[in-house]
Write a protein that holds these residues in place. Sequence first.
Motif, PDB file in Angstrom:
ATOM      1  N   LYS A  87     -15.060 -32.330  26.058  1.00 50.16           N
ATOM      2  CA  LYS A  87     -16.313 -32.386  25.357  1.00 50.16           C
ATOM      3  C   LYS A  87     -17.083 -31.192  25.870  1.00 50.16           C
ATOM      4  O   LYS A  87     -17.862 -30.535  25.285  1.00 50.16           O
ATOM      5  N   TYR A  88     -17.278 -31.022  27.253  1.00 49.47           N
ATOM      6  CA  TYR A  88     -18.241 -29.994  27.888  1.00 49.47           C
ATOM      7  C   TYR A  88     -17.837 -28.576  27.369  1.00 49.47           C
ATOM      8  O   TYR A  88     -18.436 -27.669  27.315  1.00 49.47           O
ATOM      9  N   PHE A  89     -16.509 -28.442  27.401  1.00 50.76           N
ATOM     10  CA  PHE A  89     -15.735 -27.031  26.953  1.00 50.76           C
ATOM     11  C   PHE A  89     -16.138 -26.923  25.601  1.00 50.76           C
ATOM     12  O   PHE A  89     -16.809 -25.693  25.333  1.00 50.76           O
ATOM     13  N   LEU A  90     -16.057 -27.793  24.507  1.00 51.99           N
ATOM     14  CA  LEU A  90     -16.648 -27.871  23.237  1.00 51.99           C
ATOM     15  C   LEU A  90     -18.166 -27.401  23.308  1.00 51.99           C
ATOM     16  O   LEU A  90     -18.440 -26.467  22.484  1.00 51.99           O
ATOM     17  N   ALA A  92     -19.943 -26.192  25.487  1.00 52.77           N
ATOM     18  CA  ALA A  92     -20.226 -24.811  26.262  1.00 52.77           C
ATOM     19  C   ALA A  92     -19.573 -23.473  25.097  1.00 52.77           C
ATOM     20  O   ALA A  92     -20.327 -22.771  24.828  1.00 52.77           O
ATOM     21  N   THR A  93     -18.652 -24.032  24.213  1.00 49.44           N
ATOM     22  CA  THR A  93     -18.005 -22.935  23.356  1.00 49.44           C
ATOM     23  C   THR A  93     -19.268 -22.882  22.278  1.00 49.44           C
ATOM     24  O   THR A  93     -19.499 -21.875  21.660  1.00 49.44           O
ATOM     25  N   ALA A  94     -19.722 -24.127  21.903  1.00 53.61           N
ATOM     26  CA  ALA A  94     -20.615 -24.102  20.752  1.00 53.61           C
ATOM     27  C   ALA A  94     -21.773 -23.506  21.135  1.00 53.61           C
ATOM     28  O   ALA A  94     -22.590 -22.469  20.567  1.00 53.61           O
ATOM     29  N   THR A  96     -22.133 -20.916  23.558  1.00 54.64           N
ATOM     30  CA  THR A  96     -21.896 -19.650  23.522  1.00 54.64           C
ATOM     31  C   THR A  96     -21.948 -18.923  21.945  1.00 54.64           C
ATOM     32  O   THR A  96     -22.260 -17.814  21.905  1.00 54.64           O
ATOM     33  N   THR A  97     -21.053 -19.630  21.156  1.00 52.84           N
ATOM     34  CA  THR A  97     -21.117 -18.979  19.715  1.00 52.84           C
ATOM     35  C   THR A  97     -22.484 -18.842  19.133  1.00 52.84           C
ATOM     36  O   THR A  97     -22.724 -17.901  18.611  1.00 52.84           O
TER      37      THR A  97
END
Length: 303
Positions: A87-90, A92-94, A96-97
């Motif tokens: 969840k945290y990776f997603l 962070a990815t969102a 960053t995007t």
Amino acid sequence: MSHFSDEEQKKLDDFLKKIEYQINHLDLSDRNKIIEEIKSHITETVSGSGQTLNSIIYEYRDYVSLANQFLIKNGHKKISKRKNFLKYFLLATAFTTVFGGIILAVMIKSFLPIFEVNEKEGNIKILGSTIVLDMDDESFMNRMQSKSKDLVVKLKGEFEATNFTAINIKALNSDFQIGQSVNANISYNCKASESIDDFLKTSNSLIEFNLKSVNSRCIFKIPKGMEISLNVTNGIVKLNTIENPFGVKVLNGLISWRVGIPQKFYATTSVNNGVIIGPRPDAVNPEFEANLEIMNGNIIINN
């Protein structure tokens, strides 16, 4: 055994999945045993106490503590709550995007050409630079001189072009003036920001000039009838009265074409984010054809 509705069963399954995630370090058999014990415990509690499943799940909302009770019972070590790294990776990815998209948008706005046409003063502004629309010979030469301070390399020459039928010029950050030679020779007079190894190449009936790696200002004289192809990014192409079939493509800049009279030819023009100023020559029986394409800029045709 209590019989749950579909909605209640889904809620129970979701709750058990959270616990299973916390104990997935165990072997599958041990993990299944503890999940079944917790499931039975909840079911029996609902049946024996008369409480609803929702209230029981609410009481056990600290599901790690519940899991630890059954882990200790079965001889396993206690656990602390694991974070859902996916969840945290997603997230962070969102983030960053989105942040990267904002930065990219700012960069695009900063670097892509923004056009401002000033008809009163007769100029256009591209990338913060002003381009004069009155492109007579004197104006072009003045521009050449004013922009040539950092152009320290001279490229000058002349040769007979009898055996050639076409000339191809590719350039970046360059201005060109194309005129008609009085004989069968091609002449060029350029100033560039640095030397070029493959500036001039010939193959079969084609002559190629490559100015894609430097900034430059050039004047070409080309024999009558020779086909001309010119592809420029960020620059000006000024075509004097010529009797040649030609194609000119410009990204960010200006095409200025002086039409000869009584020349007969057919011209196709294409403008994306700009305007065509002047008439488009369209003869019934053309002596030659011309194609002018520009993105982010103007085409000026006059005589």
